[in-house]
Design an enzyme around this catalytic site. Sequence first.
Site, PDB file in Angstrom:
ATOM      1  N   ASP A 199     -22.469  55.362  -5.469  1.00 56.32           N
ATOM      2  CA  ASP A 199     -21.942  55.773  -6.762  1.00 56.32           C
ATOM      3  C   ASP A 199     -21.201  57.093  -6.594  1.00 56.32           C
ATOM      4  OD1 ASP A 199     -23.884  57.715  -6.566  1.00 56.32           O
ATOM      5  OD2 ASP A 199     -25.166  56.891  -8.128  1.00 56.32           O
ATOM      6  N   SER A 200     -20.579  57.574  -7.648  1.00 53.58           N
ATOM      7  CA  SER A 200     -19.663  58.701  -7.505  1.00 53.58           C
ATOM      8  C   SER A 200     -20.273  60.057  -7.812  1.00 53.58           C
ATOM      9  CB  SER A 200     -18.471  58.500  -8.445  1.00 53.58           C
ATOM     10  OG  SER A 200     -18.903  58.600  -9.795  1.00 53.58           O
ATOM     11  N   GLY A 201     -21.457  60.055  -8.405  1.00 52.79           N
ATOM     12  CA  GLY A 201     -22.007  61.301  -8.937  1.00 52.79           C
ATOM     13  C   GLY A 201     -21.718  61.446 -10.413  1.00 52.79           C
ATOM     14  N   GLY A 202     -20.920  60.544 -10.964  1.00 51.34           N
ATOM     15  CA  GLY A 202     -20.549  60.625 -12.369  1.00 51.34           C
ATOM     16  C   GLY A 202     -21.729  60.492 -13.313  1.00 51.34           C
ATOM     17  N   PHE A 203     -22.711  59.661 -12.951  1.00 48.51           N
ATOM     18  CA  PHE A 203     -23.860  59.505 -13.849  1.00 48.51           C
ATOM     19  C   PHE A 203     -24.647  60.808 -13.950  1.00 48.51           C
ATOM     20  CE2 PHE A 203     -28.195  58.294 -15.025  1.00 48.51           C
ATOM     21  CZ  PHE A 203     -27.927  57.593 -16.195  1.00 48.51           C
TER      22      PHE A 203
ATOM     23  N   HIS B 211     -42.243  42.647  -3.666  1.00 47.00           N
ATOM     24  CA  HIS B 211     -42.254  41.439  -4.498  1.00 47.00           C
ATOM     25  C   HIS B 211     -41.112  41.481  -5.513  1.00 47.00           C
ATOM     26  CE1 HIS B 211     -43.591  38.154  -7.093  1.00 47.00           C
ATOM     27  NE2 HIS B 211     -43.283  38.979  -8.092  1.00 47.00           N
TER      28      HIS B 211
ATOM     29  N   CYS C  40     -46.993  37.609  -1.558  1.00 47.64           N
ATOM     30  CA  CYS C  40     -47.364  36.258  -1.984  1.00 47.64           C
ATOM     31  C   CYS C  40     -47.474  35.296  -0.801  1.00 47.64           C
ATOM     32  CB  CYS C  40     -46.353  35.741  -2.993  1.00 47.64           C
ATOM     33  SG  CYS C  40     -46.304  36.672  -4.540  1.00 47.64           S
TER      34      CYS C  40
ATOM     35  N   CYS D  10     -43.737  32.066  -4.373  1.00 46.98           N
ATOM     36  CA  CYS D  10     -42.892  33.205  -4.016  1.00 46.98           C
ATOM     37  C   CYS D  10     -42.945  33.444  -2.512  1.00 46.98           C
ATOM     38  CB  CYS D  10     -43.356  34.453  -4.775  1.00 46.98           C
ATOM     39  SG  CYS D  10     -42.543  35.983  -4.270  1.00 46.98           S
TER      40      CYS D  10
ATOM     41  N   ASP E  24     -26.731  46.352 -10.446  1.00 46.81           N
ATOM     42  CA  ASP E  24     -27.725  47.226  -9.825  1.00 46.81           C
ATOM     43  C   ASP E  24     -28.634  47.750 -10.919  1.00 46.81           C
ATOM     44  OD1 ASP E  24     -27.535  50.495 -10.155  1.00 46.81           O
ATOM     45  OD2 ASP E  24     -25.684  49.477 -10.724  1.00 46.81           O
TER      46      ASP E  24
ATOM     47  N   GLN F 258     -14.689  52.691 -19.124  1.00 45.01           N
ATOM     48  CA  GLN F 258     -15.540  53.403 -20.071  1.00 45.01           C
ATOM     49  C   GLN F 258     -15.004  53.187 -21.484  1.00 45.01           C
ATOM     50  OE1 GLN F 258     -18.375  54.779 -19.609  1.00 45.01           O
ATOM     51  NE2 GLN F 258     -18.521  55.513 -17.485  1.00 45.01           N
TER      52      GLN F 258
ATOM     53  N   CYS G 210     -42.183  36.384  -0.987  1.00 51.48           N
ATOM     54  CA  CYS G 210     -42.270  37.801  -0.627  1.00 51.48           C
ATOM     55  C   CYS G 210     -43.452  38.036   0.311  1.00 51.48           C
ATOM     56  CB  CYS G 210     -42.402  38.662  -1.887  1.00 51.48           C
ATOM     57  SG  CYS G 210     -44.088  38.803  -2.533  1.00 51.48           S
TER      58      CYS G 210
ATOM     59  N   ASP H 122     -16.180  59.576 -12.567  1.00 49.65           N
ATOM     60  CA  ASP H 122     -15.960  59.377 -13.996  1.00 49.65           C
ATOM     61  C   ASP H 122     -16.949  60.202 -14.798  1.00 49.65           C
ATOM     62  OD1 ASP H 122     -18.258  57.911 -13.306  1.00 49.65           O
ATOM     63  OD2 ASP H 122     -17.980  56.550 -14.979  1.00 49.65           O
TER      64      ASP H 122
ATOM     65  N   GLY I  45     -21.237  53.294 -18.552  1.00 51.42           N
ATOM     66  CA  GLY I  45     -21.558  53.808 -19.869  1.00 51.42           C
ATOM     67  C   GLY I  45     -22.302  52.838 -20.749  1.00 51.42           C
TER      68      GLY I  45
END
Length: 379
Positions: free
Chosen positions: A90-94, A342, A315, A310, A272, A195, A312, A144, A222
């Site tokens: 990610d860009s650091g924008g969050f 899991h 399980c 499952c 994500d 955005q 995993c 952003d 956003g």
Amino acid sequence: MKYTLLKKEGRAKRARAETVHGVIETPVFMNVGTVAAIKGAVSADDLRDIGTQVMLCNTYHLHVRTGDETIKKLGGLHRFMNWDRPILTDSGGFQVFSLASIRKIREEGVTFNSHIDGHRIFMGPEESMRIQSNLGSTIAMAFDECPPSKADREYMRPSVERTYRWLLRCIDEMKRLNSMDDVVNRDQLLFGINQGGVYEDVRIENARMISELNLPGYSLGGLAVGETEEETYHVLDVTVPHLPQDKPTYLMGVGTPANILESVDRGVDFFDCVYPSRNGRHGHVYTHFGKLNLFNERFMLDERPIEEGCGCPACSGGYSRAYVRHLLKAKEMLGLRFCVLHNLYYYNHLMEEIRGAIDEGRYSEFKKESLDRLQAGEA
């Protein structure tokens, strides 16, 4: 990136994205490893074993702790964390959004305080691109501002216009960085970010503008920052049709199983979210029949696996709900690790099921059956 659209059912897309670090089959869930690791003692080998295609790492956190220049000296993020598949940073924008009380936004970029030691940090489009170039990720996100989804129109429109200008600067800086002799990954890709909060006209206008830039991929940012799920879905309904259909569409940070099922139906193919790992660390595990809290007393004598069938490690390894609950109550790391693995397996496998349903032309039926099971609860 070579992005091949293999099948469509309504707006749902089944595609294949070929990158310098491998092929991504979409729809895909990207497992979130904020500081180049997933919390819960999960290794790169574990991630490969449970079918992880893409790792997502955090530009800001890696910049302030260990440092992107150090990681570059060690060969880049892939070599650093022993991961040979695609990575998105990610860009650091969050962080611009989440550190709102200690930030100052201007045209050049954003000044804010480190959450670790309080020192002042300046980050703008060029700085974000340089950090991500040092990391050498497969996909870099444009810098952003992530304004609150319910910010008033007088704030939202200038914010989105500035984010567009920042995107143009990101494009120029990435071209420059990718041409340098000492670049870690000269095939690094840039995704733009749409955005506009819950304002249809702002979202659509911005989507049209960034689509003209012919980027490798496009994201919707956003969202899941204060609006209702219905508002999120409406934004997707009105915005996604204005983004290129022959490029990946990435919904950032949105990701309950129901969210994913609904969003795939609206044309999203990259996801994500921290939910699977974060909830796993608190003993909350996902199943096809909803989420279970293994701390509950009713699981004390439950000899069943977390979910029948499952694959995993918990399980398939024969560990019962009762045993995992015991580990959690005893604060043993193994319990936390089992729950995280899991959940990540569940999310990766859910995406496999989604891809299979679209391949077979039965996604509408699969979505309804899946949502009905989740709503009905544990079988």
